[in-house]
Motif scaffolding. Structure first.
Motif, PDB file in Angstrom:
ATOM      1  N   ALA A 296       0.820  -1.218   0.000  1.00  0.00           N
ATOM      2  CA  ALA A 296       0.000   0.000   0.000  1.00  0.00           C
ATOM      3  C   ALA A 296       0.854   1.268   0.000  1.00  0.00           C
ATOM      4  O   ALA A 296       0.404   2.321  -0.462  1.00  0.00           O
ATOM      5  CB  ALA A 296      -0.925  -0.004   1.218  1.00  0.00           C
ATOM      6  N   LEU A 297       2.089   1.162   0.496  1.00  0.00           N
ATOM      7  CA  LEU A 297       2.950   2.335   0.596  1.00  0.00           C
ATOM      8  C   LEU A 297       3.222   2.975  -0.764  1.00  0.00           C
ATOM      9  O   LEU A 297       3.425   4.196  -0.855  1.00  0.00           O
ATOM     10  CB  LEU A 297       4.268   1.940   1.268  1.00  0.00           C
ATOM     11  CG  LEU A 297       5.270   3.049   1.572  1.00  0.00           C
ATOM     12  CD1 LEU A 297       4.667   4.068   2.522  1.00  0.00           C
ATOM     13  CD2 LEU A 297       6.545   2.462   2.155  1.00  0.00           C
TER      14      LEU A 297
ATOM     15  N   GLU B 169      -1.650  -5.274  -9.681  1.00  0.00           N
ATOM     16  CA  GLU B 169      -1.482  -4.537  -8.428  1.00  0.00           C
ATOM     17  C   GLU B 169      -1.443  -3.038  -8.677  1.00  0.00           C
ATOM     18  O   GLU B 169      -1.943  -2.248  -7.872  1.00  0.00           O
ATOM     19  CB  GLU B 169      -0.217  -5.000  -7.706  1.00  0.00           C
ATOM     20  CG  GLU B 169      -0.384  -6.325  -6.998  1.00  0.00           C
ATOM     21  CD  GLU B 169       0.736  -6.604  -6.014  1.00  0.00           C
ATOM     22  OE1 GLU B 169       1.818  -6.004  -6.168  1.00  0.00           O
ATOM     23  OE2 GLU B 169       0.526  -7.427  -5.108  1.00  0.00           O
ATOM     24  N   ALA B 170      -0.834  -2.639  -9.802  1.00  0.00           N
ATOM     25  CA  ALA B 170      -0.816  -1.214 -10.138  1.00  0.00           C
ATOM     26  C   ALA B 170      -2.232  -0.705 -10.388  1.00  0.00           C
ATOM     27  O   ALA B 170      -2.553   0.451 -10.073  1.00  0.00           O
ATOM     28  CB  ALA B 170       0.063  -0.986 -11.354  1.00  0.00           C
ATOM     29  N   LEU B 171      -3.091  -1.555 -10.944  1.00  0.00           N
ATOM     30  CA  LEU B 171      -4.471  -1.156 -11.186  1.00  0.00           C
ATOM     31  C   LEU B 171      -5.254  -1.008  -9.887  1.00  0.00           C
ATOM     32  O   LEU B 171      -6.193  -0.206  -9.808  1.00  0.00           O
ATOM     33  CB  LEU B 171      -5.153  -2.176 -12.111  1.00  0.00           C
ATOM     34  CG  LEU B 171      -4.770  -2.057 -13.587  1.00  0.00           C
ATOM     35  CD1 LEU B 171      -5.103  -3.332 -14.346  1.00  0.00           C
ATOM     36  CD2 LEU B 171      -5.473  -0.870 -14.232  1.00  0.00           C
ATOM     37  N   VAL B 172      -4.893  -1.782  -8.857  1.00  0.00           N
ATOM     38  CA  VAL B 172      -5.534  -1.592  -7.552  1.00  0.00           C
ATOM     39  C   VAL B 172      -5.267  -0.175  -7.038  1.00  0.00           C
ATOM     40  O   VAL B 172      -6.157   0.485  -6.494  1.00  0.00           O
ATOM     41  CB  VAL B 172      -5.025  -2.639  -6.531  1.00  0.00           C
ATOM     42  CG1 VAL B 172      -5.633  -2.377  -5.155  1.00  0.00           C
ATOM     43  CG2 VAL B 172      -5.376  -4.041  -6.986  1.00  0.00           C
ATOM     44  N   ALA B 173      -4.036   0.292  -7.220  1.00  0.00           N
ATOM     45  CA  ALA B 173      -3.706   1.664  -6.814  1.00  0.00           C
ATOM     46  C   ALA B 173      -4.545   2.677  -7.590  1.00  0.00           C
ATOM     47  O   ALA B 173      -4.936   3.720  -7.039  1.00  0.00           O
ATOM     48  CB  ALA B 173      -2.215   1.924  -7.035  1.00  0.00           C
TER      49      ALA B 173
ATOM     50  N   VAL C  14      -7.835   2.832  -5.959  1.00  0.00           N
ATOM     51  CA  VAL C  14      -7.728   3.636  -4.731  1.00  0.00           C
ATOM     52  C   VAL C  14      -7.849   5.122  -5.061  1.00  0.00           C
ATOM     53  O   VAL C  14      -8.432   5.900  -4.291  1.00  0.00           O
ATOM     54  CB  VAL C  14      -6.399   3.325  -4.010  1.00  0.00           C
ATOM     55  CG1 VAL C  14      -6.178   4.294  -2.849  1.00  0.00           C
ATOM     56  CG2 VAL C  14      -6.391   1.890  -3.500  1.00  0.00           C
ATOM     57  N   ASP C  15      -7.313   5.532  -6.215  1.00  0.00           N
ATOM     58  CA  ASP C  15      -7.458   6.930  -6.641  1.00  0.00           C
ATOM     59  C   ASP C  15      -8.930   7.310  -6.775  1.00  0.00           C
ATOM     60  O   ASP C  15      -9.341   8.401  -6.368  1.00  0.00           O
ATOM     61  CB  ASP C  15      -6.754   7.143  -7.982  1.00  0.00           C
ATOM     62  CG  ASP C  15      -5.263   7.362  -7.828  1.00  0.00           C
ATOM     63  OD1 ASP C  15      -4.818   7.589  -6.694  1.00  0.00           O
ATOM     64  OD2 ASP C  15      -4.552   7.301  -8.841  1.00  0.00           O
TER      65      ASP C  15
ATOM     66  N   GLY D  45     -10.445  10.379   1.251  1.00  0.00           N
ATOM     67  CA  GLY D  45      -9.688   9.689   2.300  1.00  0.00           C
ATOM     68  C   GLY D  45      -8.696   8.713   1.700  1.00  0.00           C
ATOM     69  O   GLY D  45      -8.779   8.374   0.517  1.00  0.00           O
ATOM     70  N   GLN D  46      -7.738   8.284   2.528  1.00  0.00           N
ATOM     71  CA  GLN D  46      -6.722   7.334   2.095  1.00  0.00           C
ATOM     72  C   GLN D  46      -7.088   5.955   2.644  1.00  0.00           C
ATOM     73  O   GLN D  46      -7.035   5.742   3.851  1.00  0.00           O
ATOM     74  CB  GLN D  46      -5.351   7.754   2.614  1.00  0.00           C
ATOM     75  CG  GLN D  46      -4.839   9.067   2.060  1.00  0.00           C
ATOM     76  CD  GLN D  46      -4.176   8.902   0.701  1.00  0.00           C
ATOM     77  OE1 GLN D  46      -4.501   9.630  -0.225  1.00  0.00           O
ATOM     78  NE2 GLN D  46      -3.280   7.961   0.563  1.00  0.00           N
ATOM     79  N   ARG D  47      -7.455   5.033   1.764  1.00  0.00           N
ATOM     80  CA  ARG D  47      -7.817   3.698   2.234  1.00  0.00           C
ATOM     81  C   ARG D  47      -7.052   2.621   1.472  1.00  0.00           C
ATOM     82  O   ARG D  47      -7.545   1.508   1.305  1.00  0.00           O
ATOM     83  CB  ARG D  47      -9.326   3.482   2.078  1.00  0.00           C
ATOM     84  CG  ARG D  47     -10.176   4.506   2.823  1.00  0.00           C
ATOM     85  CD  ARG D  47     -11.573   4.007   3.060  1.00  0.00           C
ATOM     86  NE  ARG D  47     -12.248   3.572   1.853  1.00  0.00           N
ATOM     87  CZ  ARG D  47     -13.383   2.867   1.834  1.00  0.00           C
ATOM     88  NH1 ARG D  47     -13.953   2.519   2.973  1.00  0.00           N
ATOM     89  NH2 ARG D  47     -13.952   2.520   0.689  1.00  0.00           N
ATOM     90  N   GLU D  48      -5.831   2.949   1.016  1.00  0.00           N
ATOM     91  CA  GLU D  48      -5.087   1.976   0.227  1.00  0.00           C
ATOM     92  C   GLU D  48      -4.750   0.727   1.033  1.00  0.00           C
ATOM     93  O   GLU D  48      -4.742  -0.392   0.494  1.00  0.00           O
ATOM     94  CB  GLU D  48      -3.809   2.602  -0.335  1.00  0.00           C
ATOM     95  CG  GLU D  48      -2.851   3.151   0.689  1.00  0.00           C
ATOM     96  CD  GLU D  48      -3.165   4.572   1.075  1.00  0.00           C
ATOM     97  OE1 GLU D  48      -2.370   5.154   1.832  1.00  0.00           O
ATOM     98  OE2 GLU D  48      -4.192   5.110   0.635  1.00  0.00           O
ATOM     99  N   GLY D  49      -4.474   0.895   2.354  1.00  0.00           N
ATOM    100  CA  GLY D  49      -4.182  -0.268   3.184  1.00  0.00           C
ATOM    101  C   GLY D  49      -5.359  -1.227   3.236  1.00  0.00           C
ATOM    102  O   GLY D  49      -5.185  -2.456   3.216  1.00  0.00           O
TER     103      GLY D  49
END
Length: 364
Positions: free
Chosen positions: A36-37, A252-256, A259-260, A268-272
């Motif tokens: 997630a980082l 995995e890049a598409l998951v990020a 998250v966008d 909010g930030q919920r990537e974790g």
């Protein structure tokens, strides 16, 4: 890797189970925030893809180290330098040192870069379940997650049947199997920069679909027709299959990118949370696939440690080839149903950039 000497088979099984549960929990505690980082280190989608690519590439180097160190230690034990039990202890200590040192390097190098303020709401089981349900209800994330789970089922079945296929169907020696698997990991690793570069030019969506669907077709066809005792075709499969497997980095890049979208809508930030659900689903899929593969071995008539009949060898080929390939192809088409296209992601990135500029102006 160096358990206590126990006489009871039940005690040995319990020790192995508890150790495995503890180890996998520790892996998740490290891998979820580490994955997630990447979404906090940069807001640029292409740069995040590069980060995921480097992460997978270096992870493969760790995979090779984890495979080579026990083999080296056991070879020294065979030479009489120490016992096999001591060899496993030495190898596991070395692997543990690599994990600890690289994790600390990553921590120090990225310290202060995760600048998002933490969520002040209380953490409890109910809030965790509510958050997880909201992620699973995300229609942008759901097709991507389902495609990944289906692909992971194929990966797990492939890993379970691999040694049986190579030994009983292709009749390769353990040394030849090691060469094939080593070449696969090498081709996989070397292909990652090409997939990352290709995503900049062609976009992630169609490139990921093409790579995963081609991997399924190659797996379905070539493993079925590969002749026994011939090393050239398995080596070719290892190179081609490894190169196509590199396309997984795009998921995995598409998951990020998903998250966008969530960040734009929820502020909010919920990537974790997203990557936690992602990792959990993959582990559940792999566990189910390994258990199901054991049942399938019994269904096809496989008997361990004895020569297999021609019928059983043929069934192994069908399971390892078209059986695994079908998972990859199905996953590719499920993934294509995601509403998040490259054009929509570009618009999301522009909207987030505009919001950041407005926030900077208001602070100044």
């Amino acid at each position: 890797f160096r358990p206590p000497l126990l006489d009871s088979q039940l005690a040995r099984a319990a020790t192995l189970l508890l150790s495995f549960i503890f180890m996998n929990t520790a892996v998740s505690l490290l891998s979820v925030p580490h994955t997630a980082l990447a979404t906090e280190l940069t807001d640029d989608s292409n740069e995040r893809t590069e980060l995921f690519g480097y992460r997978l590439l270096l992870g493969n180097l760790g995979l090779l180290a984890g495979a080579i160190l026990p083999g080296w230690a056991l070879s020294r034990a065979t030479a009489g330098e120490f016992t096999p039990r001591e060899a496993y202890g030495i190898a596991s200590t070395a692997v543990g040192a690599i994990v600890l040192s690289t994790a600390l390097i990553s921590f120090r190098a990225t310290r202060g870069r995760d600048v998002t303020a933490p969520d002040p709401s209380p953490l409890g089981l109910r809030s965790m379940l509510t958050s997880a349900r909201s992620v699973l209800a995300d229609r942008t994330f759901r097709p991507l997650l389902l495609a990944y789970v289906v692909a992971q089922l194929g990966v797990a079945v492939n890993g379970t049947f691999a040694l049986y296929y190579y030994e009983y169907r292709l009749e390769l020696s353990s040394e030849q199997v090691s060469v094939v698997l080593g070449l696969f990991v090498t081709a996989w690793s070397l292909s990652i920069p090409a997939w990352v570069l290709g995503s900049r030019r062609l976009g992630k969506r169609w490139l990921a679909f093409g790579g995963i669907s081609l991997l399924g077709l190659v797996t379905a066809v070539i493993y079925l027709v590969a002749p026994p005792r011939a090393l050239l075709l398995p080596l070719t499969i290892a190179v081609v299959g490894g190169a196509l497997a590199g396309s997984i980095v795009l998921l995995e890049a598409l998951v990020a990118d998903v998250v966008d979208v969530d960040r734009l809508l929820r502020r909010g930030q919920r990537e974790g949370l997203y990557f936690g659900v992602w990792k959990m689903a993959a582990k559940i899929a792999r566990g189910l696939a390994v258990a199901g593969s054991g049942v399938l071995l019994g269904v096809i008539g496989f008997e361990p440690n004895v020569p297999q009949t021609p019928e059983v060898r043929e069934r192994l080929a069908w399971l390892f080839g078209p059986g695994v390939g079908a998972f990859f192809i199905a996953g590719a088409f499920i993934f294509l149903s995601s509403p998040l296209t490259d054009a929509k992601q570009a618009r999301v990135q522009r909207a987030l950039a505009k919001r950041r500029k407005l926030a900077e102006r208001s602070h100044s």
